[in-house]
Design a protein around this motif. Structure first.
Motif, PDB file in Angstrom:
ATOM      1  N   HIS A  52       3.529  -4.373  -4.719  1.00 44.17           N
ATOM      2  CA  HIS A  52       3.681  -3.528  -3.528  1.00 44.17           C
ATOM      3  C   HIS A  52       2.661  -3.928  -2.472  1.00 44.17           C
ATOM      4  O   HIS A  52       2.994  -4.053  -1.283  1.00 44.17           O
ATOM      5  CB  HIS A  52       3.498  -2.054  -3.930  1.00 44.17           C
ATOM      6  CG  HIS A  52       3.636  -1.099  -2.793  1.00 44.17           C
ATOM      7  ND1 HIS A  52       3.029   0.141  -2.790  1.00 44.17           N
ATOM      8  CD2 HIS A  52       4.287  -1.196  -1.604  1.00 44.17           C
ATOM      9  CE1 HIS A  52       3.309   0.765  -1.673  1.00 44.17           C
ATOM     10  NE2 HIS A  52       4.068  -0.020  -0.928  1.00 44.17           N
ATOM     11  N   MET A  53       1.416  -4.154  -2.885  1.00 43.37           N
ATOM     12  CA  MET A  53       0.374  -4.574  -1.949  1.00 43.37           C
ATOM     13  C   MET A  53       0.707  -5.935  -1.340  1.00 43.37           C
ATOM     14  O   MET A  53       0.555  -6.141  -0.132  1.00 43.37           O
ATOM     15  CB  MET A  53      -0.986  -4.626  -2.644  1.00 43.37           C
ATOM     16  CG  MET A  53      -2.134  -5.035  -1.724  1.00 43.37           C
ATOM     17  SD  MET A  53      -3.763  -4.960  -2.501  1.00 43.37           S
ATOM     18  CE  MET A  53      -3.686  -6.434  -3.556  1.00 43.37           C
ATOM     19  N   ALA A  54       1.160  -6.867  -2.175  1.00 43.09           N
ATOM     20  CA  ALA A  54       1.492  -8.209  -1.688  1.00 43.09           C
ATOM     21  C   ALA A  54       2.605  -8.153  -0.650  1.00 43.09           C
ATOM     22  O   ALA A  54       2.565  -8.866   0.363  1.00 43.09           O
ATOM     23  CB  ALA A  54       1.889  -9.105  -2.855  1.00 43.09           C
ATOM     24  N   THR A  55       3.592  -7.290  -0.877  1.00 45.18           N
ATOM     25  CA  THR A  55       4.697  -7.145   0.075  1.00 45.18           C
ATOM     26  C   THR A  55       4.192  -6.625   1.411  1.00 45.18           C
ATOM     27  O   THR A  55       4.589  -7.109   2.477  1.00 45.18           O
ATOM     28  CB  THR A  55       5.765  -6.193  -0.485  1.00 45.18           C
ATOM     29  OG1 THR A  55       6.309  -6.748  -1.687  1.00 45.18           O
ATOM     30  CG2 THR A  55       6.881  -5.975   0.523  1.00 45.18           C
ATOM     31  N   ALA A  56       3.297  -5.633   1.378  1.00 43.47           N
ATOM     32  CA  ALA A  56       2.739  -5.078   2.613  1.00 43.47           C
ATOM     33  C   ALA A  56       1.930  -6.128   3.370  1.00 43.47           C
ATOM     34  O   ALA A  56       2.005  -6.223   4.601  1.00 43.47           O
ATOM     35  CB  ALA A  56       1.860  -3.867   2.295  1.00 43.47           C
ATOM     36  N   PHE A  57       1.167  -6.946   2.643  1.00 49.53           N
ATOM     37  CA  PHE A  57       0.394  -8.016   3.272  1.00 49.53           C
ATOM     38  C   PHE A  57       1.313  -9.002   3.985  1.00 49.53           C
ATOM     39  O   PHE A  57       1.082  -9.376   5.140  1.00 49.53           O
ATOM     40  CB  PHE A  57      -0.445  -8.752   2.226  1.00 49.53           C
ATOM     41  CG  PHE A  57      -1.863  -8.250   2.104  1.00 49.53           C
ATOM     42  CD1 PHE A  57      -2.912  -8.960   2.647  1.00 49.53           C
ATOM     43  CD2 PHE A  57      -2.138  -7.065   1.442  1.00 49.53           C
ATOM     44  CE1 PHE A  57      -4.215  -8.502   2.547  1.00 49.53           C
ATOM     45  CE2 PHE A  57      -3.429  -6.594   1.321  1.00 49.53           C
ATOM     46  CZ  PHE A  57      -4.486  -7.319   1.876  1.00 49.53           C
ATOM     47  N   LYS A  58       2.353  -9.432   3.296  1.00 46.88           N
ATOM     48  CA  LYS A  58       3.255 -10.430   3.865  1.00 46.88           C
ATOM     49  C   LYS A  58       3.999  -9.875   5.074  1.00 46.88           C
ATOM     50  O   LYS A  58       4.185 -10.569   6.081  1.00 46.88           O
ATOM     51  CB  LYS A  58       4.252 -10.899   2.797  1.00 46.88           C
ATOM     52  CG  LYS A  58       3.640 -11.725   1.694  1.00 46.88           C
ATOM     53  CD  LYS A  58       3.178 -13.098   2.195  1.00 46.88           C
ATOM     54  CE  LYS A  58       4.341 -14.010   2.481  1.00 46.88           C
ATOM     55  NZ  LYS A  58       3.909 -15.371   2.869  1.00 46.88           N
TER      56      LYS A  58
END
Length: 270
Positions: A250-256
């Protein structure tokens, strides 16, 4: 910060991320990291700024009166050449600074800040992503000129209506969000903190910041995650949970989606 700040008084060891800089024709574009700062200088060139985060501290802009300031997120700002600037903040905030170094006058002689302009928001977000993740398609001169045009647009700020998101209310919200970032924070809870109805709060927040409360909450989670990526050796899954993301994915998706880079890529960059 609320106005242009080279942050040259801050030891590099205290920066959560490096200053990212691009020279493009007559323009210098910098992305200043969210960190504590204290600076005093005379602006050698007119400069445009954009505050991605809410910020608070003390400043004196073209004046000998040092006053508290609150910079709203997504606020466009301007400082004319020759303006005496004193500014300091215990936490600061991520800030875009655009300077035309060839001496050409950009706007007038009056500084301003906290101007919400949807087109400026879109441009600033695009420039931030490009500074974090360079691409051959980057068009820095066009972006800088377009942002300058938004700053030059004459705009009279309306008187805030009763119940609007003032600087004091923004501080309360930031403290509330940061204290509960690991858990589940609802719009209802944020509205209740300010004793506003949920509907009125959502409209007032969008008017004051150019973004929704939910979007702002994600930005606060990302800001904390970025600081932990640089200042700690914690694993990505642990950082995700500390910052209130449901998972590392979830965090990685928000970063991208918002920054154009993954957490791992940002951690590896100098």
């Amino acid at each position: 910060m609320v106005f242009m700040n080279p942050r040259n008084h801050l030891p590099p060891s205290l920066l959560t991320e490096p200053v990212r800089r691009v020279e493009a024709g007559p323009w210098t574009i910098e992305l200043l990291p969210g960190s504590a700062y204290a600076a005093r200088y005379v602006a050698s060139h007119a400069a445009i700024g954009f505050a991605f985060d809410s910020q608070q501290g003390l400043h004196a802009i073209g004046s000998d009166r040092v006053l508290p300031f609150v910079a709203t997120p997504n606020g466009l700002a301007f400082v004319p050449a020759g303006c005496d600037v004193l500014s300091e903040s215990a936490e600061g905030g991520e800030y875009l600074r655009v300077v035309r170094a060839d001496g050409m006058t950009l706007i007038g002689d009056q500084p301003f800040n906290n101007r919400i302009d949807p087109q400026a928001i879109s441009l600033a977000l695009r420039m931030r992503n490009a500074l974090l993740h360079a691409s051959m398609d980057d068009d820095w001169e066009a972006w800088a000129l377009a942002l300058a045009e938004r700053a030059m647009a004459q705009q009279v700020l309306p008187t805030p209506p009763r119940g609007s998101i003032t600087g004091r209310r923004m501080r309360l919200l930031d403290e509330f969000i940061d204290a509960g970032l690991e858990g589940s924070l609802s719009v209802q809870a944020m509205a209740g903190l300010l004793e506003l109805s949920e509907g009125f709060f959502m409209r007032a927040f969008k008017q004051a910041t150019g973004k929704s409360p939910h979007s702002y909450l994600i930005d606060r989670r990302l800001a904390k995650a970025r600081a932990l990526l640089r200042d700690s050796t914690a694993g990505l899954s642990g950082i995700a949970l500390i910052c209130g993301f449901s998972s590392q994915a979830h965090m990685a998706t928000a970063f991208k989606q918002r920054l154009g880079v993954s957490p791992a890529q940002l951690r590896k960059r100098p």
